[in-house]
Design an enzyme around this catalytic site. Structure first.
Site: not given
Ligand SMILES: C=C1C[C@]23C[C@H]1CC[C@H]2[C@]1(C)CCC[C@@](C)(C(=O)O)[C@H]1[C@@H]3C(=O)O
Ligand SMILES: O=C(O)CCC(=O)C(=O)O
Ligand SMILES: [Fe+2]
Length: 380
Positions: A249, A251, A305, A315
């Site tokens: 993704h 951010d 990333h 972790r």
């Molecule tokens: C605004 C946000 C949505 C998420 C948390 C913050 C910034 C990063 C986003 C996220 C981590 C991107 C990957 C997918 C996601 C669903 C996750 O894995 O947590 C995303 C977060 C979210 O929507 O909760």
């Molecule tokens: O845990 C990490 O190193 C990355 C997490 C991340 O990219 C996120 O929470 O948006």
């Molecule tokens: Fe991220």
């Protein structure tokens, strides 16, 4: 207007549509204390072959920027730091900052309280359960939110408001949601978020200088930020080669300041290959997000990333997501738009993009394009 965990705010954005991301009924529960003893992992956590973690992820040489001169007011050091920031943001969008002014004790406390929280029994953690469509709370993976490609992680997310003084929004969150026994949790994360906000505003000065719009433009834009703090906990996994801790993704937010523990697992996609960023306890990992990419009119790229897990040890990472006030209109400064650099993205409020990611679309590497299209559709 402030965004308090998104649900308690009226949005004047386009009405939500029935979306592909509708909250699923949680039949599957992600309880790592149980799952870790099973030889296989549930199929919902198995990612498609093309997204599975690769065996090798060479280390990425990320610029290490020393902020001490800048933070002590040395103008020459400030320009040098802004030059390095700009170079990184034009290349892959990641850089490390050291001598950042955040006390090591505070970082250690933030990690220690993460261990305490995530070591609690699941039912205790679920007292802070994230509600559908909300951006705050506890989530054990995203069972109930997504039905496939589930991330192997637990998260606790809460809002930080830089302008609701004298309210301490983080401290109040922990007291209101988890009770008196979490007062110290709230105090530590309140102090941590305040330090992150201060550091973010300094980095916004460097970003403004590197883009030629001066140190105050973006700093003023984010002065009254309504940001998101996220605690990522990645339990060890018996089949780490089949799943991901956090999927690929960019951010959607503006700036991410991340502190990873000693375990390592953050990977960035550069030159068509996944690279690892090794842990450095003295450093924060910083990257721009989609909203800043829009503010820079596409000059600085929000970078792809992900996070991988391992079979040996859990972790943790602390991610502070800088976000503007909910009602701020995201629009690049005039100096970044001209005949050779036409507008890349429409104006939007951060609240509308946040709601899009929480109610309509799982953030990935195309979020901003999908959001722009969605805005166009909704305005018809
Ligand atoms: C605004 C946000 C949505 C998420 C948390 C913050 C910034 C990063 C986003 C996220 C981590 C991107 C990957 C997918 C996601 C669903 C996750 O894995 O947590 C995303 C977060 C979210 O929507 O909760
Ligand atoms: O845990 C990490 O190193 C990355 C997490 C991340 O990219 C996120 O929470 O948006
Ligand atoms: Fe991220």
């Amino acid at each position: 207007m402030t965004v308090d965990c998104i649900a308690n705010v009226t949005s004047d954005g386009p009405p939500p549509r029935k979306d592909e991301n509708k909250e699923q009924q949680p039949s599957l529960v992600f309880d790592a204390s149980v799952l870790r003893y099973q030889s296989n992992i549930p199929k919902q956590f198995v990612w498609p072959d093309h997204e599975k973690p690769s065996a090798d992820a060479p280390e990425l040489q990320v610029p290490l920027i020393n902020l001490s001169g800048f933070l002590s007011g040395d103008p020459v050091a400030a320009w040098e730091a802004s030059r390095l920031v700009g170079e990184a943001c034009r290349k892959h969008g990641f850089f490390l900052v050291v001598n950042h002014g955040v006390k090591a004790r505070l970082i250690a406390d933030a990690h220690r309280y993460m261990d305490l929280f995530f070591d609690m029994p699941l039912h205790e953690k679920q007292r802070a359960q994230r509600k559908p469509g909300e951006s705050c709370g506890y989530a054990s993976s995203f069972t109930g939110r997504f039905s496939f490609k589930l991330p192997w992680k637990e998260t606790l997310s809460f809002s930080y408001s830089a302008h609701q003084q004298p309210h301490k929004t983080v401290e109040e969150y922990f007291l209101n949601v988890l009770g008196e026994g979490f007062r110290e949790f709230g105090r530590v994360y309140q102090e941590y978020c305040e330090a992150m906000s201060t550091l973010s505003l300094g980095i916004m000065e460097l970003l403004g200088m590197s883009l030629g719009v001066g140190p105050t433009h973006f700093r003023d834009f984010f002065e009254e930020n309504d940001s998101i703090m996220r605690l990522n906990y990645y339990p060890q996994c018996q089949k780490p080669e089949l799943t991901l801790g956090t999927g690929p993704h960019c951010d959607p937010t503006s700036l991410t300041i991340l502190h990873q523990d000693h375990v390592g697992g953050l990977q960035v996609f550069v030159d068509n290959k996944w690279h690892s960023i090794s842990p450095n306890p003295e450093a924060f990992v910083v990257n721009v997000g989609d909203t800043f990419m829009a503010l820079s009119n596409g000059q600085y790229k929000s970078c792809l990333h992900r996070a991988v897990v391992n079979s040996k040890t859990p972790r943790k990472s602390l991610a502070f997501f800088l976000c503007p006030r909910a009602d701020m209109v995201v629009s690049p400064p005039r100096g970044l738009v001209d005949s050779e650099h036409p507008r890349m993205y429409p104006d939007f409020t951060w609240l509308t993009l946040l709601e899009f990611t929480q109610k309509h679309y799982r953030a990935d590497m195309m979020t901003l394009d999908a959001f722009s299209n969605w805005l166009q559709q909704e305005s018809k």
